[in-house]
Design a protein around this motif. Structure first.
Motif, mmCIF file in Angstrom:
data_model
loop_
_atom_site.group_PDB
_atom_site.id
_atom_site.type_symbol
_atom_site.label_atom_id
_atom_site.label_comp_id
_atom_site.label_asym_id
_atom_site.label_seq_id
_atom_site.Cartn_x
_atom_site.Cartn_y
_atom_site.Cartn_z
ATOM 1 N N ALA A 162 0.878 -1.300 0.063
ATOM 2 C CA ALA A 162 0.015 -0.135 0.081
ATOM 3 C C ALA A 162 0.882 1.386 -0.041
ATOM 4 O O ALA A 162 1.936 1.278 0.855
ATOM 5 C CB ALA A 162 -0.806 -0.131 1.217
ATOM 6 N N GLY A 163 0.638 2.136 -0.891
ATOM 7 C CA GLY A 163 1.223 3.377 -0.982
ATOM 8 C C GLY A 163 2.338 3.378 -2.181
ATOM 9 O O GLY A 163 2.942 4.314 -2.349
ATOM 10 N N ASP A 164 2.644 2.230 -2.554
ATOM 11 C CA ASP A 164 3.718 2.101 -3.409
ATOM 12 C C ASP A 164 3.205 2.979 -4.770
ATOM 13 O O ASP A 164 1.995 2.851 -5.260
ATOM 14 C CB ASP A 164 3.794 0.771 -4.180
ATOM 15 C CG ASP A 164 4.848 -0.024 -3.094
ATOM 16 O OD1 ASP A 164 5.447 0.701 -2.236
ATOM 17 O OD2 ASP A 164 5.058 -1.343 -3.137
ATOM 18 N N ARG A 165 4.105 3.616 -5.495
ATOM 19 C CA ARG A 165 3.668 4.476 -6.828
ATOM 20 C C ARG A 165 3.951 3.426 -8.277
ATOM 21 O O ARG A 165 5.085 2.711 -8.038
ATOM 22 C CB ARG A 165 4.693 5.529 -6.738
ATOM 23 C CG ARG A 165 4.586 6.323 -8.047
ATOM 24 C CD ARG A 165 5.612 7.538 -8.068
ATOM 25 N NE ARG A 165 5.542 8.097 -9.259
ATOM 26 C CZ ARG A 165 6.558 9.039 -9.937
ATOM 27 N NH1 ARG A 165 7.815 8.856 -9.216
ATOM 28 N NH2 ARG A 165 6.460 9.566 -10.723
ATOM 29 N N VAL A 166 2.969 3.435 -8.883
ATOM 30 C CA VAL A 166 2.836 2.463 -9.940
ATOM 31 C C VAL A 166 2.564 3.411 -11.169
ATOM 32 O O VAL A 166 1.666 4.338 -11.215
ATOM 33 C CB VAL A 166 2.055 1.377 -9.723
ATOM 34 C CG1 VAL A 166 2.435 0.393 -8.733
ATOM 35 C CG2 VAL A 166 0.491 1.822 -9.548
ATOM 36 N N LEU A 167 2.985 3.158 -12.450
ATOM 37 C CA LEU A 167 2.451 3.537 -13.596
ATOM 38 C C LEU A 167 1.683 2.483 -14.273
ATOM 39 O O LEU A 167 2.200 1.491 -14.342
ATOM 40 C CB LEU A 167 3.698 3.830 -14.394
ATOM 41 C CG LEU A 167 5.051 4.825 -14.245
ATOM 42 C CD1 LEU A 167 5.746 4.985 -15.299
ATOM 43 C CD2 LEU A 167 3.977 6.193 -13.779
ATOM 44 N N VAL A 168 0.534 3.058 -14.859
ATOM 45 C CA VAL A 168 -0.374 1.909 -15.340
ATOM 46 C C VAL A 168 -0.741 2.618 -16.768
ATOM 47 O O VAL A 168 -1.203 3.704 -16.866
ATOM 48 C CB VAL A 168 -1.671 2.005 -14.343
ATOM 49 C CG1 VAL A 168 -2.857 1.185 -15.369
ATOM 50 C CG2 VAL A 168 -1.389 1.141 -13.197
ATOM 51 N N GLY A 211 -5.748 -0.157 -13.417
ATOM 52 C CA GLY A 211 -5.879 0.798 -12.459
ATOM 53 C C GLY A 211 -6.876 0.931 -11.408
ATOM 54 O O GLY A 211 -6.404 1.217 -10.195
ATOM 55 N N LYS A 212 -7.927 0.410 -11.561
ATOM 56 C CA LYS A 212 -8.851 0.332 -10.556
ATOM 57 C C LYS A 212 -8.585 -0.825 -9.324
ATOM 58 O O LYS A 212 -8.704 -0.531 -8.611
ATOM 59 C CB LYS A 212 -10.277 -0.130 -11.364
ATOM 60 C CG LYS A 212 -10.862 0.887 -12.001
ATOM 61 C CD LYS A 212 -12.202 0.262 -12.577
ATOM 62 C CE LYS A 212 -12.966 1.492 -13.251
ATOM 63 N NZ LYS A 212 -14.418 0.979 -13.974
ATOM 64 N N ILE A 213 -7.802 -1.771 -9.989
ATOM 65 C CA ILE A 213 -7.494 -2.859 -9.137
ATOM 66 C C ILE A 213 -6.088 -2.457 -8.170
ATOM 67 O O ILE A 213 -6.306 -2.426 -6.989
ATOM 68 C CB ILE A 213 -6.981 -4.051 -9.764
ATOM 69 C CG1 ILE A 213 -7.983 -4.833 -10.404
ATOM 70 C CG2 ILE A 213 -6.271 -5.066 -8.720
ATOM 71 C CD1 ILE A 213 -7.607 -6.119 -11.209
ATOM 72 N N SER A 214 -5.501 -1.483 -8.660
ATOM 73 C CA SER A 214 -4.223 -1.005 -8.137
ATOM 74 C C SER A 214 -4.872 -0.052 -6.966
ATOM 75 O O SER A 214 -4.372 0.026 -5.831
ATOM 76 C CB SER A 214 -3.269 -0.229 -9.069
ATOM 77 O OG SER A 214 -2.806 -1.261 -9.957
ATOM 78 N N ARG A 215 -5.801 0.774 -7.321
ATOM 79 C CA ARG A 215 -6.350 1.941 -6.405
ATOM 80 C C ARG A 215 -7.043 1.121 -5.453
ATOM 81 O O ARG A 215 -7.058 1.559 -4.189
ATOM 82 C CB ARG A 215 -7.105 2.794 -7.276
ATOM 83 C CG ARG A 215 -6.516 3.700 -8.013
ATOM 84 C CD ARG A 215 -7.441 4.758 -8.613
ATOM 85 N NE ARG A 215 -6.650 5.505 -9.574
ATOM 86 C CZ ARG A 215 -6.825 5.485 -10.898
ATOM 87 N NH1 ARG A 215 -7.431 4.386 -11.299
ATOM 88 N NH2 ARG A 215 -6.107 6.253 -11.547
ATOM 89 N N ALA A 216 -7.675 -0.098 -5.625
ATOM 90 C CA ALA A 216 -8.473 -0.736 -4.584
ATOM 91 C C ALA A 216 -7.304 -1.251 -3.526
ATOM 92 O O ALA A 216 -8.010 -1.311 -2.487
ATOM 93 C CB ALA A 216 -9.166 -2.067 -4.985
ATOM 94 N N PHE A 217 -6.296 -1.497 -3.873
ATOM 95 C CA PHE A 217 -5.263 -1.979 -2.679
ATOM 96 C C PHE A 217 -4.404 -0.769 -2.342
ATOM 97 O O PHE A 217 -3.268 -1.168 -1.672
ATOM 98 C CB PHE A 217 -4.477 -3.073 -3.355
ATOM 99 C CG PHE A 217 -5.073 -4.370 -3.360
ATOM 100 C CD1 PHE A 217 -5.568 -5.212 -2.499
ATOM 101 C CD2 PHE A 217 -5.772 -4.492 -4.698
ATOM 102 C CE1 PHE A 217 -6.304 -6.225 -2.605
ATOM 103 C CE2 PHE A 217 -6.518 -5.938 -4.769
ATOM 104 C CZ PHE A 217 -6.776 -6.755 -3.887
ATOM 105 N N GLY A 218 -4.716 0.546 -2.499
ATOM 106 C CA GLY A 218 -3.993 1.526 -2.026
ATOM 107 C C GLY A 218 -2.798 1.936 -2.536
ATOM 108 O O GLY A 218 -2.036 2.778 -1.959
ATOM 109 N N LEU A 219 -2.569 1.535 -3.775
ATOM 110 C CA LEU A 219 -1.517 1.883 -4.437
ATOM 111 C C LEU A 219 -1.575 3.379 -4.978
ATOM 112 O O LEU A 219 -2.621 3.825 -5.231
ATOM 113 C CB LEU A 219 -1.077 0.980 -5.774
ATOM 114 C CG LEU A 219 -1.001 -0.623 -5.295
ATOM 115 C CD1 LEU A 219 -0.466 -1.281 -6.552
ATOM 116 C CD2 LEU A 219 0.170 -0.742 -4.297
ATOM 117 N N GLU A 220 -0.464 4.069 -4.894
ATOM 118 C CA GLU A 220 -0.591 5.301 -5.682
ATOM 119 C C GLU A 220 -0.215 5.264 -7.284
ATOM 120 O O GLU A 220 0.763 4.887 -7.674
ATOM 121 C CB GLU A 220 0.754 6.006 -5.134
ATOM 122 C CG GLU A 220 0.929 7.825 -5.684
ATOM 123 C CD GLU A 220 2.074 8.419 -5.106
ATOM 124 O OE1 GLU A 220 2.608 9.224 -6.004
ATOM 125 O OE2 GLU A 220 2.430 8.080 -4.056
#
Length: 383
Positions: free
Chosen positions: A77-83, A94-103
């Motif tokens: 959670a909080g990790d920065r990712v490029l999608v 992008g939706k899945i990544s946000r659901a798990f609290g990724l930046e």
């Protein structure tokens, strides 16, 4: 006529008779020695398909489940990712990544257009403190029929040095070259109902050494999708939980068929099917939604201008029992999609194109000479 249904969608795809017959066998115990031998054989053939010496793990899940497993096992959670987002499935990651609290930072392109690799290069080169933990790419964007330039984007990820490259290869694996080890891909997710030629129900996650290192510090909660448990079991030709035994019977046969055809032959077949489909569509006076140079080898999207896309689909189904896929989200009702992935042959494409021409004539389309679609496809096939 009963039992004449023909799937020309990007998934589920047609299933070979030998695979169906294999799945009809009585199940055996998933902890038995006989089933352990099946798991061992499947695992080796999955490595062959992925062109890797790394781990390829099987989950009872869809391709989306496989991708979610990749996210929760290697990130926190909080990790920065490029999608990359240029269609329905890039948007989904992008939706899945946000659901798990990724930046999440999205690099977008208009639907029907490819992602720009230089946009990734710019972001990655600007990341001097190496805060980007992963780049998440949909290789073949099924919703629009676009093949993104994974190889170039991956080269920029490799130059960054720290970020993982996480790939949705759901409709590219088995259709186009995805050499995991040669390109140094860290995580590759796929699903059974596409190029694997079996029904939905199995997801696959191929994991490289760099991703396993990230696993050691990832803190997102996981249990059923904990890939560490799958690796431990797979190394012993077993599974951590009850697998879909009969689907795996089918997978065993499907992989044998794929090996008999060979990787290069598979890729060439899909390329020819794509070229023929696109040539036929143009011959019928229609326009492919994506440009030739970025065409997916799994599906061709078409945006008709003289007749309604849904009228084409419904007539194809009613008159010929052939299923075409529709558009999604804002493209619903505007495009139709012709799948040519997996257990699809030249005969299937010719049949679908002939039915499409008859459908267009029935609906009053005036944009083509009779037989032009078949002639264009045949020209590709005879070369």
């Amino acid at each position: 006529m009963q039992d004449k249904h023909m799937l020309m969608i990007p998934g589920p795809t047609p299933v070979p008779e030998s695979v169906l017959l294999a799945m009809a066998k009585h199940p055996i115990g998933h902890r038995s020695g006989d089933f352990s031998q099946i798991i061992g054989e499947i695992t080796e053939n999955l490595k062959w398909l992925h062109q890797t010496q790394n781990d390829v793990l099987m989950l009872t899940a869809s391709g989306t489940g496989a991708m979610e497993a990749g996210i929760i096992n290697f990130l926190s959670a909080g990790d920065r990712v490029l999608v990359g987002n240029n269609g329905k499935f890039g948007e989904r990651w992008g939706k899945i990544s946000r659901a798990f609290g990724l930046e999440v930072e999205e690099i977008t392109a208009e639907w029907g257009k490819p992602l720009d690799p230089e946009a990734f290069k710019t972001k990655l080169e600007a990341d001097t403190d190496k805060s980007i933990k992963a780049v998440i790419i949909t290789h073949s964007e099924t919703s629009t029929g676009v093949l993104n330039d994974l190889q170039t984007i991956n080269s920029y990820v490799k130059a960054h040095g720290e970020a993982l490259i996480m790939v949705d290869a759901v409709t590219s694996l088995g259709a186009v070259n995805v050499p995991m080890d040669e390109w140094g891909l860290d995580m590759v997710a796929s699903g059974s109902q596409k190029g694997y030629m079996i029904p939905p129900g199995l997801g696959f996650v191929a994991v490289g050494s760099k991703a396993w290192k990230a696993y050691e510090t990832a803190t997102l909660p996981k249990f059923y999708l904990d890939l560490g448990a799958y690796k431990k079991a797979t190394d012993k030709s077993s599974s951590p939980f009850t697998p879909p035994v009969n689907l795996m019977y089918g997978l065993q046969v499907a992989l044998e068929m794929m090996k008999a055809e060979g990787l290069e032959a598979m890729f060439t077949r899909h390329q020819r099917l794509t070229q023929a489909t696109r040539a036929a569509v143009k011959g019928l006076g229609l326009s492919p939604f994506a440009a030739d140079e970025v065409a997916s080898y799994a599906v061709t999207a078409v945006m008709p201008s003289t007749v309604e896309a849904e009228a084409i689909r419904s007539t194809m189904k009613k008159e010929f029992d052939i299923a075409l896929a529709g558009g999604q989200d804002h493209l619903k009702g505007k495009i139709f999609r012709i799948g040519h992935l997996g257990f699809v042959s030249e005969r299937d494409v010719l049949t679908a194109i002939a039915a499409l021409e008859a459908t267009l004539q029935k609906l009053g389309h005036q944009g083509a000479t009779s037989g032009a679609g078949i002639a264009a496809a045949s020209q590709v096939f005879k070369s």
